[in-house]
Design a protein around this motif. Structure first.
Motif, mmCIF file in Angstrom:
data_model
loop_
_atom_site.group_PDB
_atom_site.id
_atom_site.type_symbol
_atom_site.label_atom_id
_atom_site.label_comp_id
_atom_site.label_asym_id
_atom_site.label_seq_id
_atom_site.Cartn_x
_atom_site.Cartn_y
_atom_site.Cartn_z
ATOM 1 N N PHE A 97 -3.738 9.429 -6.727
ATOM 2 C CA PHE A 97 -5.514 9.060 -6.305
ATOM 3 C C PHE A 97 -6.131 10.082 -6.966
ATOM 4 N N THR A 129 -2.701 -3.518 -1.367
ATOM 5 C CA THR A 129 -3.711 -2.925 -2.340
ATOM 6 C C THR A 129 -3.932 -3.630 -3.698
ATOM 7 N N ASP A 161 1.959 6.292 -4.622
ATOM 8 C CA ASP A 161 2.135 7.859 -4.397
ATOM 9 C C ASP A 161 0.705 8.364 -4.191
ATOM 10 N N PRO A 162 0.397 9.096 -3.006
ATOM 11 C CA PRO A 162 -1.033 9.709 -2.928
ATOM 12 C C PRO A 162 -1.535 10.594 -4.172
ATOM 13 N N GLN A 179 -10.800 3.347 -5.917
ATOM 14 C CA GLN A 179 -10.019 4.812 -6.074
ATOM 15 C C GLN A 179 -9.283 4.675 -7.291
ATOM 16 N N LEU A 215 -6.750 5.884 -10.444
ATOM 17 C CA LEU A 215 -5.582 6.312 -10.317
ATOM 18 C C LEU A 215 -5.414 7.133 -11.719
ATOM 19 N N SER A 275 0.869 -1.235 -0.008
ATOM 20 C CA SER A 275 0.027 0.012 0.049
ATOM 21 C C SER A 275 0.964 1.225 -0.042
ATOM 22 N N ASP A 276 2.013 1.088 0.606
ATOM 23 C CA ASP A 276 2.875 2.506 0.684
ATOM 24 C C ASP A 276 3.635 2.704 -0.575
ATOM 25 N N SER A 284 -13.198 8.400 -5.731
ATOM 26 C CA SER A 284 -13.363 7.157 -5.040
ATOM 27 C C SER A 284 -14.768 6.851 -5.255
#
Length: 307
Positions: free
Chosen positions: A106, A135, A102-103, A161, A163, A98-99, A109
């Protein structure tokens, strides 16, 4: 909520039928454009530049124009024939840490609801995702656009979500950052102390949209007045802006002192007695650090790109 799409998640040979719902909504107040002179509503008319007639939305197709000026017109039937437009399957491509996502990638949703009388496969997939620190990456088509998405679980419900594709994220290249000297150890230490004094668990309910609240108040007052106009407000005095801070240590010290005062005013017990701010010791330590002359660090020139 109204489902905007139906399909199924392909988890290996397991098929999970789902309905897709938009998970978020904005609370922005909508405004109409009006004529400032008489308040008349401004409307837009779709007019053809060739015949000069108004065109109904149902009679409008889409056109692509190449850089060389070549035009291609596509109808709804043309889009429907594309392979991606026919797919209602959401295949799980792989599971990634999950980490590692990169946010910044996103986008939007969506909630997924089981679309089956026996949602056992849905619950199985959701439970599995909750138990692993990974994820699911999936691939699907929505509104004639192929998308990559992350599949995760929120409160027992599957959440999709979307991407952005890697080429949709702009590269950040700023010449103003080239050759900037590294922060001094004293500055870093005080900045870390300031971060510590301002640290807490994230609680989104602590924050409110002050602009939206004030806008609603202004509109309610205008409606109550019966004039349909916003009453004139006394103009607020412009905030006094400090000159550019050159001495970072002094600025950090003032920030620590202000943070300590806020903590002292907000920390009281049930008897009304003030309790010592939790970060007082850290602030004092930082102050002592500021009073000591720092050793001059060896300056390192930041390497320019392409060197």
């Amino acid at each position: 909520m109204r489902a905007i799409w139906k399909g199924s998640i392909a988890f290996g040979l397991v098929n999970v039928p789902v309905k897709v719902y938009t998970a978020t909504e904005d609370h922005d107040i909508r405004f109409h454009q009006v004529h400032a002179k008489d308040g008349g509503r401004i409307k837009y008319d779709r007019v053809c530049t060739v015949c000069g007639k108004s065109v109904q939305y149902a009679d409008i197709d889409k056109a692509y124009e190449s850089p060389e000026g070549e035009k291609v017109i596509l109808t709804d039937e043309d889009f429907a024939k594309l392979p991606a437009a026919e797919k209602h399957e959401v295949p799980v491509l792989q599971f990634v840490p999950s980490d590692q996502i990169d946010p910044i990638l996103f986008d939007k949703s969506y909630y997924l609801e089981p679309d089956s009388n026996t949602p056992k496969a849905y619950v199985l997939l959701a439970t599995t995702l909750e138990r692993i620190d990974r994820t699911a990456l999936v691939h699907f088509t929505l509104r004639q656009k192929t998308r990559l998405a992350a599949l995760r679980v929120r409160d027992g419900v599957l959440v999709l979500q979307t991407l952005l594709w890697p080429d949709e994220v702009r590269a950040a290249e700023f010449e103003s950052l080239d050759g900037v000297a590294e922060p001094k150890p004293q500055e870093i230490k005080m900045a870390e102390t300031l971060v510590e004094t301002m640290s807490d668990d994230f609680d989104p309910s602590q924050y409110t949209d002050e602009y939206q609240i004030e806008l609603v108040r202004v509109l309610d007052e205008a409606i109550a007045s019966g004039t349909g106009k916003v009453a004139s407000q006394p103009e607020a005095a412009p905030a006094v802006m400090d000159a550019e801070v050159v001495d970072l240590v002094a600025a950090l010290q003032r920030s620590l002192e202000a943070s300590g005062r806020r903590a002292a005013s907000g920390n009281g017990d049930s008897d009304g007695k003030k309790t010592a701010p939790a970060k007082k010791t850290a602030a004092k330590a930082a102050k002592k650090t500021a009073e000591k002359p720092a050793k001059k660090p060896v300056k390192k020139a930041a390497a320019r790109k392409g060197a």
